[in-house]
Design an enzyme around this catalytic site. Structure first.
Site, short mmCIF file in Angstrom:
data_model
loop_
_atom_site.label_atom_id
_atom_site.label_comp_id
_atom_site.label_asym_id
_atom_site.label_seq_id
_atom_site.Cartn_x
_atom_site.Cartn_y
_atom_site.Cartn_z
N GLU A 35 93.50 78.88 -33.97
CA GLU A 35 92.96 80.24 -33.85
C GLU A 35 92.10 80.58 -35.06
O GLU A 35 91.22 81.43 -35.00
CB GLU A 35 94.09 81.26 -33.69
CG GLU A 35 94.86 81.18 -32.36
CD GLU A 35 94.10 81.73 -31.15
OE1 GLU A 35 93.30 82.66 -31.30
OE2 GLU A 35 94.32 81.20 -30.04
N CYS A 84 98.67 78.03 -20.25
CA CYS A 84 99.51 78.22 -21.43
C CYS A 84 100.86 77.58 -21.10
O CYS A 84 101.51 77.97 -20.13
CB CYS A 84 99.67 79.72 -21.69
SG CYS A 84 100.84 80.11 -23.00
N THR A 136 103.58 77.73 -22.82
CA THR A 136 104.70 78.63 -23.12
C THR A 136 104.95 79.56 -21.93
O THR A 136 106.09 79.74 -21.50
CB THR A 136 104.38 79.42 -24.41
OG1 THR A 136 103.91 78.49 -25.40
CG2 THR A 136 105.59 80.14 -24.94
N HIS A 151 96.45 74.66 -27.01
CA HIS A 151 95.69 74.69 -28.27
C HIS A 151 95.55 73.27 -28.86
O HIS A 151 94.62 73.00 -29.62
CB HIS A 151 96.41 75.56 -29.32
CG HIS A 151 96.21 77.04 -29.12
ND1 HIS A 151 96.77 77.74 -28.09
CD2 HIS A 151 95.51 77.95 -29.86
CE1 HIS A 151 96.44 79.01 -28.20
NE2 HIS A 151 95.69 79.17 -29.27
N CYS A 161 100.78 71.99 -25.47
CA CYS A 161 100.27 73.32 -25.79
C CYS A 161 98.77 73.21 -25.63
O CYS A 161 98.16 72.24 -26.13
CB CYS A 161 100.64 73.71 -27.22
SG CYS A 161 99.84 75.23 -27.78
N ASP A 191 95.50 82.35 -21.11
CA ASP A 191 96.27 81.77 -22.23
C ASP A 191 96.53 82.89 -23.24
O ASP A 191 95.97 83.98 -23.12
CB ASP A 191 95.47 80.63 -22.89
CG ASP A 191 96.21 80.03 -24.08
OD1 ASP A 191 97.43 79.81 -23.98
OD2 ASP A 191 95.59 79.80 -25.14
N SER A 192 97.34 82.58 -24.23
CA SER A 192 97.59 83.57 -25.28
C SER A 192 96.36 83.76 -26.18
O SER A 192 96.27 84.75 -26.89
CB SER A 192 98.77 83.11 -26.14
OG SER A 192 98.48 81.86 -26.72
N1 DGL Z 1 98.36 77.76 -25.87
C1 DGL Z 1 99.66 78.17 -25.57
C2 DGL Z 1 100.52 77.08 -25.02
O1 DGL Z 1 99.99 76.25 -24.33
C3 DGL Z 1 100.34 79.17 -26.43
C4 DGL Z 1 100.39 79.00 -27.88
C5 DGL Z 1 100.98 80.22 -28.55
O2 DGL Z 1 100.50 81.33 -28.26
O3 DGL Z 1 101.94 80.09 -29.31
O4 DGL Z 1 101.73 77.06 -25.20
#
Ligand code: DGL
Length: 269
Positions: free
Chosen positions: A151, A72, A74, A185, A183, A9-10
């Site tokens: 974060e 992730c 994205t 997160h 997402c 993931d990011s």
């Molecule tokens: N957790 C990620 C997602 O599912 C990326 C969030 C991000 O880095 O903007 O899209």
């Protein structure tokens, strides 16, 4: 020799997927990479998201993984096909499992999606859902501040609540019965999101759907030997350790920083 499952993931968001995989597959070795030097991905352009996702995947492939979970949304929205070109091992993104879950939950066929700007712009969820339910009505809303909030480790509190209220008021007149947390997160804000939209709307967390995808690929566990966990980040190990402790409810034993910047190229304009 046992090969691990790779997850990236990011940042810390993919830990929600990691945690579910760990709970379902006790014996599997897991390698997690969080690209904490370059988070957030959501405001970035498709080309950059693809570049980062490929670098992350290459790093995990070097760890000898047998399955790659792109935890992730994205990256899943933009880079899944490109990642598949790198390797013959199974690559699992989060969009299709999330869309399947949403299709399973909805009765009214009115579905909401929340995600990063890039995920919403890609239209990946709407496409995946209308493939399953052609007459579904899908409403999407980008919630860019949710990622830095997570974060930062601010899962609850007044600021988080008021930002949630601001974004989610978009759905007030949409009459949806299902809301996809598009997402990885966002499951960390589940309680606040659920309280804001009300109990009648069912939330979809694709981590559960991913676990059932993996069950199709991984044979029944047998020997009871616990799998190993390795964590890598591209920056800020101390912060990752601190936030991950809250998410995983147990300390991380092995964490290393990895540098992904081996070379650079310029694009022609
Ligand atoms: N957790 C990620 C997602 O599912 C990326 C969030 C991000 O880095 O903007 O899209």
């Amino acid at each position: 020799m046992k090969k691990p499952i790779g997850i990236f993931d990011s940042g810390v968001g993919g830990l929600t997927v990691y945690k579910t995989i760990r709970n379902h597959f006790v014996e599997e070795d897991l390698v997690y990479f969080g690209d904490t030097a370059r988070v957030p991905y959501g405001p970035k352009s498709p080309n950059t998201i693809i570049d980062y996702s490929i670098q992350n995947s290459r790093f995990l492939l070097q760890q000898g993984i047998k399955i790659l979970v792109v935890a992730c949304n994205t990256s899943s929205a933009y880079a899944l096909d490109k990642i598949k070109e790198l390797t013959g091992i199974p690559i699992i993104g989060v969009i299709d499992p999330g869309a399947e879950q949403a299709a399973l939950y909805t009765k009214s066929k009115r579905i909401g999606i929340i995600g990063t700007e890039a995920t919403v712009r890609s239209g990946a969820y709407s496409q995946a859902i209308t493939k399953l339910i052609p007459d579904a009505v899908v409403y999407s809303k980008a919630c860019p501040l949710f990622v830095p909030i997570v974060e930062e480790g601010w899962q609850d509190g007044d600021i988080t609540k008021s930002i949630a209220k601001h974004y989610l008021s978009y759905f007030e007149d949409k009459d949806i019965d299902t809301l996809v947390l598009g997402c990885t997160h966002y499951p960390l804000l589940k309680q606040t999101i659920q309280e804001t939209v009300g109990e009648k709307i069912r939330l979809v967390d694709s981590a559960d759907a991913i676990a059932s995808y993996l069950k199709r690929l991984i044979p029944e566990e047998t020997d009871g030997a616990k799998g190993t966990d390795s964590f890598f980040v591209s920056d800020n190990e101390a912060k990752f350790l601190q936030i991950s402790q809250n998410i995983l409810e147990s300390p991380i034993m092995s964490l290393k920083r990895v540098r992904l910047f081996e070379s650079w190229f310029t694009d022609e304009i």
